[in-house]
Design a protein around this motif. Structure first.
Motif, PDB file in Angstrom:
ATOM      1  N   SER A  27       0.699   8.497 -19.900  1.00 19.62           N
ATOM      2  CA  SER A  27       2.124   8.384 -19.617  1.00 19.62           C
ATOM      3  C   SER A  27       2.428   8.546 -18.130  1.00 19.62           C
ATOM      4  CB  SER A  27       2.906   9.427 -20.413  1.00 19.62           C
ATOM      5  OG  SER A  27       2.465  10.730 -20.090  1.00 19.62           O
ATOM      6  N   LEU A  28       1.546   9.190 -17.382  1.00 21.49           N
ATOM      7  CA  LEU A  28       1.779   9.357 -15.948  1.00 21.49           C
ATOM      8  C   LEU A  28       1.725   8.028 -15.203  1.00 21.49           C
ATOM      9  CD1 LEU A  28      -0.152  12.641 -15.065  1.00 21.49           C
ATOM     10  CD2 LEU A  28       2.267  12.300 -15.526  1.00 21.49           C
ATOM     11  N   VAL A  29       0.966   7.082 -15.729  1.00 19.50           N
ATOM     12  CA  VAL A  29       0.923   5.763 -15.103  1.00 19.50           C
ATOM     13  C   VAL A  29       2.299   5.106 -15.174  1.00 19.50           C
ATOM     14  CG1 VAL A  29      -0.154   3.479 -15.161  1.00 19.50           C
ATOM     15  CG2 VAL A  29      -1.514   5.512 -15.676  1.00 19.50           C
ATOM     16  N   VAL A  30       2.941   5.245 -16.340  1.00 21.39           N
ATOM     17  CA  VAL A  30       4.285   4.684 -16.496  1.00 21.39           C
ATOM     18  C   VAL A  30       5.297   5.470 -15.674  1.00 21.39           C
ATOM     19  CG1 VAL A  30       6.053   4.001 -18.156  1.00 21.39           C
ATOM     20  CG2 VAL A  30       3.649   3.978 -18.816  1.00 21.39           C
ATOM     21  N   ALA A  31       5.199   6.796 -15.704  1.00 23.78           N
ATOM     22  CA  ALA A  31       6.150   7.632 -14.975  1.00 23.78           C
ATOM     23  C   ALA A  31       6.114   7.348 -13.485  1.00 23.78           C
ATOM     24  CB  ALA A  31       5.854   9.104 -15.234  1.00 23.78           C
ATOM     25  N   SER A  32       4.929   7.227 -12.920  1.00 27.87           N
ATOM     26  CA  SER A  32       4.824   6.937 -11.491  1.00 27.87           C
ATOM     27  C   SER A  32       5.371   5.555 -11.167  1.00 27.87           C
ATOM     28  CB  SER A  32       3.366   7.047 -11.042  1.00 27.87           C
ATOM     29  OG  SER A  32       2.541   6.145 -11.763  1.00 27.87           O
ATOM     30  N   GLY A  33       5.117   4.585 -12.054  1.00 26.31           N
ATOM     31  CA  GLY A  33       5.666   3.255 -11.830  1.00 26.31           C
ATOM     32  C   GLY A  33       7.184   3.221 -11.914  1.00 26.31           C
ATOM     33  N   GLY A  90       0.803  -1.209   0.000  1.00 26.03           N
ATOM     34  CA  GLY A  90       0.000   0.000   0.000  1.00 26.03           C
ATOM     35  C   GLY A  90       0.840   1.265   0.000  1.00 26.03           C
ATOM     36  N   ALA A  91       1.978   1.238   0.715  1.00 35.09           N
ATOM     37  CA  ALA A  91       2.855   2.409   0.739  1.00 35.09           C
ATOM     38  C   ALA A  91       3.468   2.674  -0.629  1.00 35.09           C
ATOM     39  CB  ALA A  91       3.948   2.210   1.782  1.00 35.09           C
ATOM     40  N   LEU A  92       3.924   1.624  -1.308  1.00 36.85           N
ATOM     41  CA  LEU A  92       4.468   1.796  -2.655  1.00 36.85           C
ATOM     42  C   LEU A  92       3.404   2.303  -3.621  1.00 36.85           C
ATOM     43  CD1 LEU A  92       6.665  -1.430  -2.921  1.00 36.85           C
ATOM     44  CD2 LEU A  92       7.474   0.923  -2.713  1.00 36.85           C
ATOM     45  N   ALA A  93       2.183   1.773  -3.495  1.00 38.79           N
ATOM     46  CA  ALA A  93       1.097   2.259  -4.350  1.00 38.79           C
ATOM     47  C   ALA A  93       0.783   3.721  -4.054  1.00 38.79           C
ATOM     48  CB  ALA A  93      -0.142   1.391  -4.143  1.00 38.79           C
ATOM     49  N   THR A  94       0.888   4.127  -2.790  1.00 39.76           N
ATOM     50  CA  THR A  94       0.674   5.530  -2.429  1.00 39.76           C
ATOM     51  C   THR A  94       1.751   6.417  -3.034  1.00 39.76           C
ATOM     52  OG1 THR A  94      -0.380   4.838  -0.351  1.00 39.76           O
ATOM     53  CG2 THR A  94       0.401   7.125  -0.500  1.00 39.76           C
ATOM     54  N   VAL A  95       2.992   5.935  -3.067  1.00 40.60           N
ATOM     55  CA  VAL A  95       4.067   6.678  -3.722  1.00 40.60           C
ATOM     56  C   VAL A  95       3.705   6.950  -5.180  1.00 40.60           C
ATOM     57  CG1 VAL A  95       6.466   6.581  -4.497  1.00 40.60           C
ATOM     58  CG2 VAL A  95       5.884   5.840  -2.188  1.00 40.60           C
ATOM     59  N   PHE A 128      -2.159   3.860  -8.498  1.00 40.71           N
ATOM     60  CA  PHE A 128      -2.167   3.132  -7.222  1.00 40.71           C
ATOM     61  C   PHE A 128      -2.373   1.636  -7.459  1.00 40.71           C
ATOM     62  CE2 PHE A 128      -4.108   1.327  -3.484  1.00 40.71           C
ATOM     63  CZ  PHE A 128      -3.464   1.942  -2.411  1.00 40.71           C
ATOM     64  N   VAL A 129      -3.389   1.288  -8.219  1.00 40.06           N
ATOM     65  CA  VAL A 129      -3.705  -0.127  -8.465  1.00 40.06           C
ATOM     66  C   VAL A 129      -2.595  -0.798  -9.272  1.00 40.06           C
ATOM     67  CG1 VAL A 129      -5.334  -1.702  -9.557  1.00 40.06           C
ATOM     68  CG2 VAL A 129      -6.177   0.287  -8.294  1.00 40.06           C
ATOM     69  N   THR A 130      -2.098  -0.110 -10.303  1.00 43.00           N
ATOM     70  CA  THR A 130      -1.055  -0.693 -11.155  1.00 43.00           C
ATOM     71  C   THR A 130       0.214  -0.989 -10.368  1.00 43.00           C
ATOM     72  OG1 THR A 130      -1.922   0.511 -13.067  1.00 43.00           O
ATOM     73  CG2 THR A 130       0.314  -0.358 -13.238  1.00 43.00           C
ATOM     74  N   THR A 131       0.641  -0.045  -9.521  1.00 41.74           N
ATOM     75  CA  THR A 131       1.857  -0.255  -8.742  1.00 41.74           C
ATOM     76  C   THR A 131       1.675  -1.363  -7.722  1.00 41.74           C
ATOM     77  OG1 THR A 131       2.443   2.063  -9.041  1.00 41.74           O
ATOM     78  CG2 THR A 131       3.547   0.882  -7.255  1.00 41.74           C
ATOM     79  N   ALA A 132       0.472  -1.471  -7.143  1.00 48.71           N
ATOM     80  CA  ALA A 132       0.210  -2.585  -6.227  1.00 48.71           C
ATOM     81  C   ALA A 132       0.345  -3.923  -6.945  1.00 48.71           C
ATOM     82  CB  ALA A 132      -1.181  -2.433  -5.616  1.00 48.71           C
ATOM     83  N   VAL A 133      -0.164  -3.990  -8.172  1.00 49.14           N
ATOM     84  CA  VAL A 133      -0.016  -5.217  -8.958  1.00 49.14           C
ATOM     85  C   VAL A 133       1.446  -5.495  -9.270  1.00 49.14           C
ATOM     86  CG1 VAL A 133      -0.568  -6.295 -11.182  1.00 49.14           C
ATOM     87  CG2 VAL A 133      -2.335  -5.035  -9.931  1.00 49.14           C
ATOM     88  N   VAL A 168       5.089  11.413  -1.024  1.00 52.45           N
ATOM     89  CA  VAL A 168       5.993  10.471  -1.686  1.00 52.45           C
ATOM     90  C   VAL A 168       7.106  10.037  -0.736  1.00 52.45           C
ATOM     91  CG1 VAL A 168       7.738  10.260  -3.491  1.00 52.45           C
ATOM     92  CG2 VAL A 168       5.525  11.227  -4.041  1.00 52.45           C
ATOM     93  N   SER A 169       7.749  10.990  -0.093  1.00 54.40           N
ATOM     94  CA  SER A 169       8.869  10.671   0.798  1.00 54.40           C
ATOM     95  C   SER A 169       8.412   9.868   2.004  1.00 54.40           C
ATOM     96  CB  SER A 169       9.554  11.966   1.256  1.00 54.40           C
ATOM     97  OG  SER A 169      10.101  12.661   0.158  1.00 54.40           O
ATOM     98  N   GLY A 170       7.321  10.284   2.622  1.00 57.86           N
ATOM     99  CA  GLY A 170       6.838   9.553   3.791  1.00 57.86           C
ATOM    100  C   GLY A 170       6.389   8.145   3.461  1.00 57.86           C
ATOM    101  N   ALA A 171       5.655   7.986   2.361  1.00 65.40           N
ATOM    102  CA  ALA A 171       5.186   6.653   1.978  1.00 65.40           C
ATOM    103  C   ALA A 171       6.352   5.749   1.597  1.00 65.40           C
ATOM    104  CB  ALA A 171       4.195   6.761   0.819  1.00 65.40           C
ATOM    105  N   PHE A 172       7.368   6.302   0.931  1.00 66.26           N
ATOM    106  CA  PHE A 172       8.528   5.473   0.606  1.00 66.26           C
ATOM    107  C   PHE A 172       9.254   5.020   1.868  1.00 66.26           C
ATOM    108  CE2 PHE A 172      13.109   5.131  -0.018  1.00 66.26           C
ATOM    109  CZ  PHE A 172      13.151   4.066  -0.903  1.00 66.26           C
ATOM    110  N   ALA A 173       9.368   5.909   2.854  1.00 65.34           N
ATOM    111  CA  ALA A 173      10.008   5.517   4.112  1.00 65.34           C
ATOM    112  C   ALA A 173       9.264   4.359   4.768  1.00 65.34           C
ATOM    113  CB  ALA A 173      10.076   6.719   5.060  1.00 65.34           C
ATOM    114  N   VAL A 174       7.939   4.388   4.727  1.00 64.10           N
ATOM    115  CA  VAL A 174       7.162   3.274   5.277  1.00 64.10           C
ATOM    116  C   VAL A 174       7.414   2.005   4.481  1.00 64.10           C
ATOM    117  CG1 VAL A 174       4.809   2.428   5.666  1.00 64.10           C
ATOM    118  CG2 VAL A 174       5.388   4.777   6.246  1.00 64.10           C
ATOM    119  N   SER A 175       7.507   2.119   3.157  1.00 59.60           N
ATOM    120  CA  SER A 175       7.752   0.941   2.329  1.00 59.60           C
ATOM    121  C   SER A 175       9.124   0.328   2.596  1.00 59.60           C
ATOM    122  CB  SER A 175       7.637   1.297   0.845  1.00 59.60           C
ATOM    123  OG  SER A 175       8.737   2.083   0.413  1.00 59.60           O
TER     124      SER A 175
END
Length: 458
Positions: free
Chosen positions: A223-229, A144-149, A168-173, A308-315
């Motif tokens: 393209s934002l879906v790819v960029a975020s991933g 969930g944290a990575l998907a939030t990022v 969010f869903v794509t990164t979780a997958v 982004v920074s906080g969620a990555f720290a949790v991940s």
């Protein structure tokens, strides 16, 4: 003249040159080796590993200790004087995964040993309990944290709520697929390929739907879906560790970390490029919309970068306190980036300056707040990673409009590489500038840091 009776006096234990008996010396070296191995496997820099091991051995009276670190092994040698063989132990690093909570606990244990004088047997028991302790979060929390990022990165680039939810869903997958592949022994290069291919497939599907005239999709940016991933995939790499090892003088470890980053990045490139090339051959209309820019709302940008920074720290399994301060570091770094861009600096210089501030602040406050500096530094630069630039470069190469796409795409990828190098250089310089101001540098840490100082010219 020779006596035939056995000795009647009790012989004293053998003491080394430091006055430490052999049993204690062996126990200390074993504990130091295990601590160093765990630190290196959790993502700590070579300099921090050496400093921690020397601090631990020095606390138990062992002075003539030498530590050698590479990317895949660590060696600890105790020189017991000219009349005894040295104690040398080497161990390979088989598993490497970022675990900032375990890193913080290990540093706390070593600090308590140095300050409170804990007996070595008790320290070994506490070390075993520390290693067996569960993670602070369940694995689904990390997903969930990575998907939030990813969702926050989409918001940072002006994405709509639909794109944020899709990211969010794509990164979780992607996270679950990569975890499934890793458990089956698939090499990291191929898991990165899968990680780059999945969001690209989603983006191509959106482009096909837009071309087919599906209502409600004309103003979104797939393209934002790819960029975020891509940002999520790049975030877990050891760019910070490689840069810090290089400036500290651990060139073998720095080279290995940097080569790992290159290989894993190539995996992402192959995954994205393969899907884009396949989509072009099947006749899907490929395009990058103008919405693939930063959000026009500065407040949204700052809040998104902090998330982004906080969620990555949790991940990365950072504790609640470290995650909170990582959020602040991320916002401060992004504000520095915006100020540099407003002053007319280019993206490479602006990112480098932001990374310098993040690295400087992280090193300066880490010892005072008793949180790992690595947690604050890594999380602080995640919003600055060039995920969208990487995607645009690959897109331009695949498209090859009028024969100029190839050269334009490589130029864009060079800009992305320049941003990455600027981030690494900025973090390294910030770390270097903050070290003289840090509190609590003991003898072991000063010995480890001398390696980064060049010899004076004769």
């Amino acid at each position: 003249m020779r006596d035939i009776d056995p000795p009647t006096d009790v012989l004293s234990l053998w003491l080394g040159a430091d006055g430490v008996d052999q049993r204690t010396a062996r126990a200390v070296i074993d504990l130091a080796m295990r601590v160093g191995e765990r630190l290196l496997s959790t993502g700590a820099s070579a300099s921090d590993v050496v400093a921690t091991v020397l601090r631990l051995t020095h606390a138990y009276g062992l002075r003539s200790v030498h530590v050698d670190v590479t990317f895949t092994s660590i060696s600890v040698s105790y020189h017991r004087g000219p009349d005894a063989d040295p104690m040398t132990v080497m161990r390979g690093i088989k598993v490497r995964s970022t675990d900032l909570t375990r890193l913080e606990r290990l540093q706390t244990l070593v600090r308590e040993v140095a300050e409170d004088g804990i007996q070595v047997d008790e320290a070994r028991i506490r070390f075993d309990a520390l290693i067996r302790a569960p993670h602070p979060y369940r694995r689904w929390v990390v997903t969930g944290a990575l998907a939030t990022v990813a969702a926050a990165v989409a918001a940072l680039f002006g994405g709509t709520w639909f794109i944020m939810a899709l990211s969010f869903v794509t990164t979780a997958v992607v996270d679950r697929v990569q975890r499934w592949l890793s458990r089956r022994g698939i090499a990291a290069f191929f898991t990165q390929m899968a990680g780059g291919a999945i969001p690209t497939i989603v983006a191509v599907g959106l482009l096909a739907a837009i071309s087919a005239g599906v209502p409600g999709l004309q103003r979104i940016s797939p393209s934002l879906v790819v960029a975020s991933g891509v940002v999520v995939l790049l975030a877990g790499m050891s760019v910070v560790g490689a840069a810090q090892d290089a400036i500290d003088g651990y060139y073998v470890t720095a080279g290995a970390r940097a080569f790992e980053v290159v290989v894993l990045t190539l995996g992402i490139v192959v995954g994205i490029g393969g899907i884009l090339a396949l989509a072009q051959r099947t006749g899907v209309s490929l395009q990058i919309t103008a919405a693939s820019q930063l959000s026009t709302n500065t407040v949204v940008q700052v809040i998104a970068s902090m998330v982004v920074s906080g969620a990555f720290a949790v991940s990365a399994y950072a504790g609640p306190r470290a995650a909170f301060y990582s959020t602040i570091t991320g916002g401060l770094g992004w504000l520095t980036y915006l100020g540099a861009m407003y002053a007319g600096m280019g993206p490479v210089v602006a990112n480098a300056l932001a990374a310098l501030v993040a690295g400087f602040v992280s090193q300066l406050v880490a010892s005072r707040l008793r949180v790992p500096a690595l947690a604050l530094t890594m999380a602080g630069i995640v919003p600055l990673l060039p995920g969208l630039v990487v995607y645009q470069g690959l897109f331009e190469i695949v498209q090859r409009t009028s024969g100029a796409g190839l050269s334009t795409g490589f130029t864009t990828l060079l800009v992305a590489a320049g941003i990455g190098m600027g981030l690494a250089a900025g973090v390294s310089m910030g770390t270097y500038l903050a070290r003289p101001l840090r509190i609590g540098l003991d003898r072991g840490q000063r010995r480890a840091l001398r390696r980064s100082v060049g010899a004076p010219r004769e």
